[in-house]
Structures are given as structure tokens and as C-alpha cells.
Design a protein around this motif. Sequence first.
Motif, PDB file in Angstrom:
ATOM      1  N   MET A 142     -54.104 -84.463  49.850  1.00 52.29           N
ATOM      2  CA  MET A 142     -53.111 -83.457  49.478  1.00 52.29           C
ATOM      3  C   MET A 142     -51.732 -84.069  49.605  1.00 52.29           C
ATOM      4  SD  MET A 142     -52.492 -79.681  51.110  1.00 52.29           S
ATOM      5  CE  MET A 142     -54.129 -79.157  50.676  1.00 52.29           C
ATOM      6  N   SER A 143     -50.947 -83.924  48.611  1.00 52.05           N
ATOM      7  CA  SER A 143     -49.612 -84.523  48.605  1.00 52.05           C
ATOM      8  C   SER A 143     -48.688 -83.747  49.511  1.00 52.05           C
ATOM      9  CB  SER A 143     -49.070 -84.551  47.166  1.00 52.05           C
ATOM     10  OG  SER A 143     -48.905 -83.212  46.698  1.00 52.05           O
ATOM     11  N   ASN A 144     -47.606 -84.407  49.870  1.00 53.38           N
ATOM     12  CA  ASN A 144     -46.610 -83.754  50.730  1.00 53.38           C
ATOM     13  C   ASN A 144     -45.992 -82.542  50.041  1.00 53.38           C
ATOM     14  OD1 ASN A 144     -47.051 -85.644  52.736  1.00 53.38           O
ATOM     15  ND2 ASN A 144     -45.477 -87.049  51.943  1.00 53.38           N
ATOM     16  N   LEU A 145     -45.818 -82.634  48.723  1.00 51.54           N
ATOM     17  CA  LEU A 145     -45.212 -81.520  47.969  1.00 51.54           C
ATOM     18  C   LEU A 145     -46.104 -80.289  48.036  1.00 51.54           C
ATOM     19  CD1 LEU A 145     -42.941 -80.552  46.167  1.00 51.54           C
ATOM     20  CD2 LEU A 145     -44.214 -81.419  44.191  1.00 51.54           C
ATOM     21  N   LYS A 180     -48.280 -79.607  50.447  1.00 49.26           N
ATOM     22  CA  LYS A 180     -48.229 -79.075  51.805  1.00 49.26           C
ATOM     23  C   LYS A 180     -46.980 -78.228  52.026  1.00 49.26           C
ATOM     24  CE  LYS A 180     -50.919 -82.820  53.900  1.00 49.26           C
ATOM     25  NZ  LYS A 180     -50.912 -83.941  54.878  1.00 49.26           N
ATOM     26  N   VAL A 181     -45.856 -78.711  51.490  1.00 52.32           N
ATOM     27  CA  VAL A 181     -44.610 -77.960  51.652  1.00 52.32           C
ATOM     28  C   VAL A 181     -44.700 -76.608  50.938  1.00 52.32           C
ATOM     29  CG1 VAL A 181     -42.160 -77.936  51.106  1.00 52.32           C
ATOM     30  CG2 VAL A 181     -43.233 -80.040  51.964  1.00 52.32           C
ATOM     31  N   PHE A 182     -45.313 -76.576  49.759  1.00 46.74           N
ATOM     32  CA  PHE A 182     -45.437 -75.346  48.985  1.00 46.74           C
ATOM     33  C   PHE A 182     -46.311 -74.337  49.709  1.00 46.74           C
ATOM     34  CE2 PHE A 182     -47.708 -72.821  45.785  1.00 46.74           C
ATOM     35  CZ  PHE A 182     -46.635 -72.198  45.173  1.00 46.74           C
ATOM     36  N   LEU A 183     -47.438 -74.844  50.286  1.00 50.98           N
ATOM     37  CA  LEU A 183     -48.332 -73.941  51.017  1.00 50.98           C
ATOM     38  C   LEU A 183     -47.656 -73.391  52.250  1.00 50.98           C
ATOM     39  CD1 LEU A 183     -51.751 -75.883  50.774  1.00 50.98           C
ATOM     40  CD2 LEU A 183     -51.083 -73.776  49.576  1.00 50.98           C
ATOM     41  N   LEU A 242     -47.160 -69.374  53.020  1.00 53.21           N
ATOM     42  CA  LEU A 242     -47.641 -68.754  54.245  1.00 53.21           C
ATOM     43  C   LEU A 242     -46.500 -68.128  55.040  1.00 53.21           C
ATOM     44  CD1 LEU A 242     -50.260 -71.423  55.393  1.00 53.21           C
ATOM     45  CD2 LEU A 242     -50.703 -69.161  54.412  1.00 53.21           C
ATOM     46  N   GLY A 243     -45.371 -68.777  55.043  1.00 53.93           N
ATOM     47  CA  GLY A 243     -44.220 -68.218  55.754  1.00 53.93           C
ATOM     48  C   GLY A 243     -43.719 -66.945  55.103  1.00 53.93           C
TER      49      GLY A 243
END
Length: 200
Positions: free
Chosen positions: A1-4, A6-9, A13-14
Motif C-alpha cells: 500500500m502506498s503512502n498516499l 495510507k494518508v487517504f484512509l 477514518l478521522g
Amino acid sequence: MSNLTKVFLCMVLGFLYLVVPGIPSASAMSLWSDAGGATINMYSDRKAHAVGDTITVIINETSTANRVGKAANTKTSKTDMSAGTGIFHGIASASSANTDSFSANGSINNTNTVTARMTAQVIEVKENGSLMISGTQSIKQNGEEQKITVSGIVRAEDITTDNTVLSSSIGDAKIKVDGSGPIANKQRQGILGQLFNFLF
């Protein structure tokens, strides 16, 4: 999974964490209230049952009175006196007779019909559930006034679903009809006639 990704997920969630607590929770509400006094029953009985309630009285009464009277009386008396003798020889014979008779005939035929629809009020509730009612209706037209008064005892089972009761179903019923005006006055016997009836 790319960093982008992970940031989107993390952002999704937030966002859900902040928004979800503010959404009001849905709850099921009953159409019937547990409080009996606050419940409105669409099939509730509209029949009179308490003091102050009104009830419609349907009056349809016919009364007939017939009376025939006959009286007769006859009285006859006769007196005979022979001619005098001796010192009473100057007294001639004599006789007298008297007849008194009396005869009278009379008859009364009276028919009354009362038809009306009026409202009465419950003034008392008996221990057995029967209702004491009383009501007055007054109609005035062209100088004539008619006043109908009704009272009596009504059983709960005699009251129909549309809150009416027949006058024939009223116990100890008292129905009174009074009239006043030119026509009512003409129907009364004159003073001379009343005096004649009183004397004879």
C-alpha cells in the motif's frame, strides 16, 4: 500500500470519527401511549355517562283519554187528605202530588300528540349507573311560544350509539308542554264558561 493511500484512509477514518457521534440515534416510538389518561381512542364511546354530559331525547308520545258520565234522579211524592167529620166537617178532602227529576249526561274525549327532538343534561348518576336527566326546549315564533320540559331516569343500555334515547324508554318520565300566545289563549275556555261550570 502506498503512502498516499495510507494518508487517504487516515483522513477518511478521522472524518468518520468526528461526524458519526453527532448523528442522532434512531429510536422506535410506539403509536400507543402507556399513560391511559393521555391515550385518545378513536373507538371511544360518545354516549352520556357523567354529570354534565348531554343526551338527545326523541319524544314521540300520544295519550288518549275518554270519559263518559251519566246521572239521573227521580223523586215522586203524593199526599191525600180525607174530608173532615164531626167538628171538622167543614174541611174538604184534598190531595197533592209532587214529582222532581234530574238527568245529566257528559263526555270527554281528549287526544294529545307530542313529537320533538331535544337535548337534555345529566344531572345525577345513580349507584346502578342509571342517569337522571332534565332538559327544556323553548320555541317562539310569530308571537306563539311553546316550551317542552322533560325529565326522568335513563338506563345506560337504552342509550343508542349516537347518544339518543326514546322518550318511551325514560323511567319516571315527566313530559310537560306549555304554550302561550294568541292561539293558545283562544283554546282556553272563557271566564263565563268557567264560572258556569263551577256553579253547575
